[in-house]
Write a protein that holds these residues in place. Structure first.
Motif, PDB file in Angstrom:
ATOM      1  N   PHE A   1    -101.723  12.794  27.373  1.00  0.00           N
ATOM      2  CA  PHE A   1    -101.058  11.623  26.832  1.00  0.00           C
ATOM      3  C   PHE A   1     -99.552  11.834  26.892  1.00  0.00           C
ATOM      4  CE2 PHE A   1     -99.122   9.095  23.495  1.00  0.00           C
ATOM      5  CZ  PHE A   1     -99.676   7.851  23.758  1.00  0.00           C
ATOM      6  N   ASP A   2     -98.850  10.855  27.411  1.00  0.00           N
ATOM      7  CA  ASP A   2     -97.397  10.937  27.563  1.00  0.00           C
ATOM      8  C   ASP A   2     -96.726  10.350  26.326  1.00  0.00           C
ATOM      9  OD1 ASP A   2     -94.789  11.024  28.378  1.00  0.00           O
ATOM     10  OD2 ASP A   2     -94.999   9.526  29.964  1.00  0.00           O
ATOM     11  N   THR A   3     -96.198  11.207  25.447  1.00  0.00           N
ATOM     12  CA  THR A   3     -95.543  10.717  24.230  1.00  0.00           C
ATOM     13  C   THR A   3     -94.235   9.998  24.536  1.00  0.00           C
ATOM     14  OG1 THR A   3     -94.475  12.872  23.929  1.00  0.00           O
ATOM     15  CG2 THR A   3     -96.579  12.515  22.803  1.00  0.00           C
ATOM     16  N   ALA A   4     -93.684  10.197  25.731  1.00  0.00           N
ATOM     17  CA  ALA A   4     -92.462   9.496  26.150  1.00  0.00           C
ATOM     18  C   ALA A   4     -92.796   8.385  27.134  1.00  0.00           C
ATOM     19  CB  ALA A   4     -91.480  10.482  26.771  1.00  0.00           C
ATOM     20  N   LEU A   5     -93.943   7.757  26.965  1.00  0.00           N
ATOM     21  CA  LEU A   5     -94.424   6.765  27.924  1.00  0.00           C
ATOM     22  C   LEU A   5     -93.430   5.627  28.129  1.00  0.00           C
ATOM     23  CD1 LEU A   5     -95.521   3.995  26.235  1.00  0.00           C
ATOM     24  CD2 LEU A   5     -97.279   5.611  25.559  1.00  0.00           C
ATOM     25  N   PRO A   6     -93.291   5.143  29.354  1.00  0.00           N
ATOM     26  CA  PRO A   6     -92.453   3.963  29.602  1.00  0.00           C
ATOM     27  C   PRO A   6     -93.149   2.708  29.086  1.00  0.00           C
ATOM     28  CG  PRO A   6     -93.429   4.753  31.643  1.00  0.00           C
ATOM     29  CD  PRO A   6     -93.826   5.727  30.585  1.00  0.00           C
ATOM     30  N   ALA A   7     -92.354   1.782  28.569  1.00  0.00           N
ATOM     31  CA  ALA A   7     -92.879   0.558  27.958  1.00  0.00           C
ATOM     32  C   ALA A   7     -92.014  -0.617  28.392  1.00  0.00           C
ATOM     33  CB  ALA A   7     -92.885   0.699  26.435  1.00  0.00           C
ATOM     34  N   PHE A   8     -92.362  -1.798  27.911  1.00  0.00           N
ATOM     35  CA  PHE A   8     -91.586  -3.002  28.205  1.00  0.00           C
ATOM     36  C   PHE A   8     -90.573  -3.264  27.091  1.00  0.00           C
ATOM     37  CE2 PHE A   8     -95.308  -4.316  30.816  1.00  0.00           C
ATOM     38  CZ  PHE A   8     -94.642  -4.700  31.968  1.00  0.00           C
ATOM     39  N   ALA A   9     -89.371  -3.627  27.453  1.00  0.00           N
ATOM     40  CA  ALA A   9     -88.473  -4.245  26.486  1.00  0.00           C
ATOM     41  C   ALA A   9     -89.044  -5.617  26.137  1.00  0.00           C
ATOM     42  CB  ALA A   9     -87.074  -4.393  27.072  1.00  0.00           C
ATOM     43  N   PRO A  10     -89.049  -6.010  24.857  1.00  0.00           N
ATOM     44  CA  PRO A  10     -89.666  -7.288  24.494  1.00  0.00           C
ATOM     45  C   PRO A  10     -89.053  -8.482  25.213  1.00  0.00           C
ATOM     46  CG  PRO A  10     -88.523  -6.281  22.620  1.00  0.00           C
ATOM     47  CD  PRO A  10     -88.587  -5.261  23.682  1.00  0.00           C
ATOM     48  N   GLU A  11     -87.743  -8.439  25.464  1.00  0.00           N
ATOM     49  CA  GLU A  11     -87.119  -9.576  26.143  1.00  0.00           C
ATOM     50  C   GLU A  11     -87.602  -9.702  27.593  1.00  0.00           C
ATOM     51  OE1 GLU A  11     -84.069  -6.136  26.184  1.00  0.00           O
ATOM     52  OE2 GLU A  11     -85.505  -7.011  24.767  1.00  0.00           O
ATOM     53  N   THR A  12     -88.059  -8.595  28.180  1.00  0.00           N
ATOM     54  CA  THR A  12     -88.612  -8.655  29.535  1.00  0.00           C
ATOM     55  C   THR A  12     -89.899  -9.473  29.548  1.00  0.00           C
ATOM     56  OG1 THR A  12     -87.663  -6.481  30.010  1.00  0.00           O
ATOM     57  CG2 THR A  12     -89.377  -7.276  31.494  1.00  0.00           C
ATOM     58  N   LEU A  13     -90.742  -9.272  28.551  1.00  0.00           N
ATOM     59  CA  LEU A  13     -91.989 -10.033  28.480  1.00  0.00           C
ATOM     60  C   LEU A  13     -91.721 -11.515  28.226  1.00  0.00           C
ATOM     61  CD1 LEU A  13     -94.274  -7.559  26.504  1.00  0.00           C
ATOM     62  CD2 LEU A  13     -94.117  -7.903  28.974  1.00  0.00           C
ATOM     63  N   SER A  14     -90.746 -11.811  27.386  1.00  0.00           N
ATOM     64  CA  SER A  14     -90.393 -13.217  27.153  1.00  0.00           C
ATOM     65  C   SER A  14     -89.892 -13.864  28.442  1.00  0.00           C
ATOM     66  CB  SER A  14     -89.314 -13.312  26.071  1.00  0.00           C
ATOM     67  OG  SER A  14     -89.796 -12.857  24.832  1.00  0.00           O
ATOM     68  N   TRP A  15     -89.089 -13.147  29.192  1.00  0.00           N
ATOM     69  CA  TRP A  15     -88.555 -13.646  30.462  1.00  0.00           C
ATOM     70  C   TRP A  15     -89.672 -13.897  31.462  1.00  0.00           C
ATOM     71  CZ3 TRP A  15     -87.947 -10.451  35.080  1.00  0.00           C
ATOM     72  CH2 TRP A  15     -87.181 -11.043  36.094  1.00  0.00           C
ATOM     73  N   LEU A  16     -90.627 -12.962  31.556  1.00  0.00           N
ATOM     74  CA  LEU A  16     -91.755 -13.156  32.462  1.00  0.00           C
ATOM     75  C   LEU A  16     -92.588 -14.371  32.045  1.00  0.00           C
ATOM     76  CD1 LEU A  16     -92.894  -9.458  33.006  1.00  0.00           C
ATOM     77  CD2 LEU A  16     -91.847 -10.963  34.711  1.00  0.00           C
TER      78      LEU A  16
END
Length: 222
Positions: A133-148
């Protein structure tokens, strides 16, 4: 002169290439810290008086490639077995944002959104970790999801274990999923998938009470 056959024979259809984008699920497969790992026991085994093997499985629905249902982040949300299946099947685009840091931001995806289909999968790893498990996993910035969502996207996917950072307590990106009625796939394996357009097939199981469902996520050549 020989008679023409009727109807004329159809040309052979070329089989379209498939990419299996699901990590293997087995004892020891990584899970979110504190979640239930995959476990298997045999309820029946082949032998004298028993004609079959039958396994008993214990697992979190978030093991391996999976679809979070709205119930996962909203007490009023639909369960995995009651969501509309349409978002999980159809044209999608794989966009590379490899090594961009802890959050996928709008500028990391802007190069690939012309004519965007309603499903977007984002590759963030050069090689997705399948043994830990990657504790430093990459994720989405919330504004990116809103933009999509503003661009007409109905489903987002990522090759990490969560759309939010592993240590997040507010789950801001999951809340955007809730607010914008987006569907999500997590824990995908996109290591061998070039940036471009595909057909996505990743249907959740009809788990009527569950907050998520494992999927066998596949991309098919258009």
């Amino acid at each position: 002169m020989p008679e023409a056959s009727y109807p004329p024979p159809r040309p052979a259809l070329r089989e379209r290439r498939l990419w299996d984008i699901s990590p293997p699920v087995h004892t020891g497969a990584p899970v979110f810290p504190g979640d239930t790992p995959y476990q298997q026991q045999w309820a029946a085994t082949l032998g004298p008086g028993c004609p079959v093997n039958v396994a008993t499985l214990t697992l979190s629905p978030h093991v391996g490639a999976h679809a979070d249902a709205p119930l996962h982040y909203s007490p009023e949300g639909a369960t995995a077995g009651l969501v509309d299946l349409a978002p999980y099947l159809g044209p999608c685009r794989v966009i590379h944002a490899i090594g961009v840091g802890p959050l996928v931001r709008i500028e990391h995806l802007r190069h690939a959104v012309a004519g965007l289909p309603p499903r977007v999968l984002v590759r963030t790893y050069q090689r997705m970790p399948q043994d830990r498990f990657d504790t430093a996993l990459p994720a989405f910035a919330p504004e990116t999801l809103s933009w999509l969502a503003d661009l007409g996207v109905r489903l987002v996917g990522i090759d990490s274990a969560s759309v939010d950072p592993a240590d997040s307590k507010t789950l801001d990106s999951h809340q955007v999923l809730r607010q914008r009625d987006l569907r999500v796939l997590e824990n995908l394996v996109l290591d061998e998938v070039a940036e471009g357009d595909y057909e996505l097939i990743a249907l959740p199981l009809k788990l009527i009470q569950a907050d998520a469902s494992p999927v066998r996520a596949v991309l098919r050549e258009l």
